[in-house]
Motif scaffolding. Structure first.
Motif, short mmCIF file in Angstrom:
data_model
loop_
_atom_site.label_atom_id
_atom_site.label_comp_id
_atom_site.label_asym_id
_atom_site.label_seq_id
_atom_site.Cartn_x
_atom_site.Cartn_y
_atom_site.Cartn_z
N ARG A 21 -2.81 2.82 4.40
CA ARG A 21 -1.67 2.19 3.71
C ARG A 21 -0.46 2.05 4.62
NH1 ARG A 21 -1.62 3.70 -2.73
NH2 ARG A 21 -3.84 3.31 -3.09
N SER A 24 -1.09 -0.76 6.89
CA SER A 24 -0.83 -2.06 6.26
C SER A 24 0.66 -2.39 6.28
CB SER A 24 -1.34 -2.05 4.82
OG SER A 24 -2.75 -1.94 4.77
N LYS A 27 1.64 -3.47 9.74
CA LYS A 27 1.16 -4.82 10.05
C LYS A 27 2.14 -5.87 9.54
CE LYS A 27 -2.08 -6.60 7.52
NZ LYS A 27 -3.41 -6.89 6.91
#
Length: 261
Positions: A21, A24, A27
């Protein structure tokens, strides 16, 4: 500009583990030029956490930081409803661990002196202190603090900088509520990217008391960045809000821990 995001969570983000998580989040942060993220609270949290749940939430963040410590800072999740466990978590995660701040949410309003031992110890450690606040027209959660509650706390610790989460949600009221309490800082995160929030905050508080945050994954990075990128203020003030104010607040504990920033 350098951008540090004060306000991120592991909830509402793709991934089966804390590490995935946070990966993510990073990113998406890379797409919009965010350098560092401050992360607190774990994979799934309750409005009235037990003492053991506080520990589990902090364990999630510790796992995520271990993999992504070059991009994220951790804040320990505490509650004035569980003072002894909170003080223990402060020692585990900040004194003896990698975290550099404190996150206080709901369950016990921050105007209650029960919270004072937590604030005192966090200040001794130079940890950044972040308190969620909201003025809700539909009534606050049980134990949910308002900016007025935070002012009462800040008056008991006038030398300790404390961040007013969400600027109280209803930001026109929140900005005015904290205006005279000079040790309080406004977090821009979480509300809709309405025109004028940043301009009013700069006018009423000064750019030195405003900090950018997103509340991701509850909000998008882009919508929250727009509050500052689109504001009719100087680039110098935008840089203070995006990074410099938070970085300056964090530098004492970062230096003590040997963390480059």
């Amino acid at each position: 500009m350098r951008i540090w995001d004060l306000h991120c969570h592991l909830s509402g983000v793709a991934g089966l583990t804390p590490e995935e998580r946070l990966g993510s989040l990073i990113k998406y942060a890379d797409r919009v030029g965010i350098e560092r993220l401050c992360v607190y609270m774990g994979m799934k949290w309750a409005q009235d956490p037990s003492a053991d749940d506080l520990g589990k939430q902090n364990d999630d963040v510790l796992r995520a930081l271990e993999k992504h410590k070059d991009r994220a800072f951790g804040f320990v999740y505490l509650s004035a409803k569980h003072v002894e466990r909170s003080l223990s978590e402060l020692e585990r995660c900040v004194t003896n661990g990698p975290m550099v701040g404190v996150k206080l949410w709901v369950a016990q309003r921050c105007n209650d002196p029960m919270i004072d031992p937590i604030i005192k110890r966090a200040a001794e450690l130079k940890a950044v202190i972040f308190q969620h606040t909201w003025f809700k027209t539909t009534a606050n959660y049980a134990g949910e603090s308002t900016p007025d509650d935070l002012v009462a706390l800040a008056k008991r610790f006038p030398e300790v900088p404390i961040i007013c989460g969400h600027t109280g949600g209803t930001w026109e009221l929140g900005i005015r509520a904290i205006r005279e309490q000079k040790n309080l800082f406004a977090d821009l995160a979480g509300s809709d990217p309405t025109w004028g929030i940043t301009e009013m905050a700069v006018r009423e508080l000064g750019a030195d008391r405003i900090i950018y945050g997103s509340d991701s994954g509850g909000r998008s990075f882009a919508s929250q960045l727009a509050k500052v990128h689109g504001a009719q203020i100087s680039d110098a003030d935008k840089q203070k809000i995006f990074c410099d104010n938070l970085r300056n607040m964090m530098l004492p504990i970062l230096k003590a821990k040997g963390i480059q920033a």
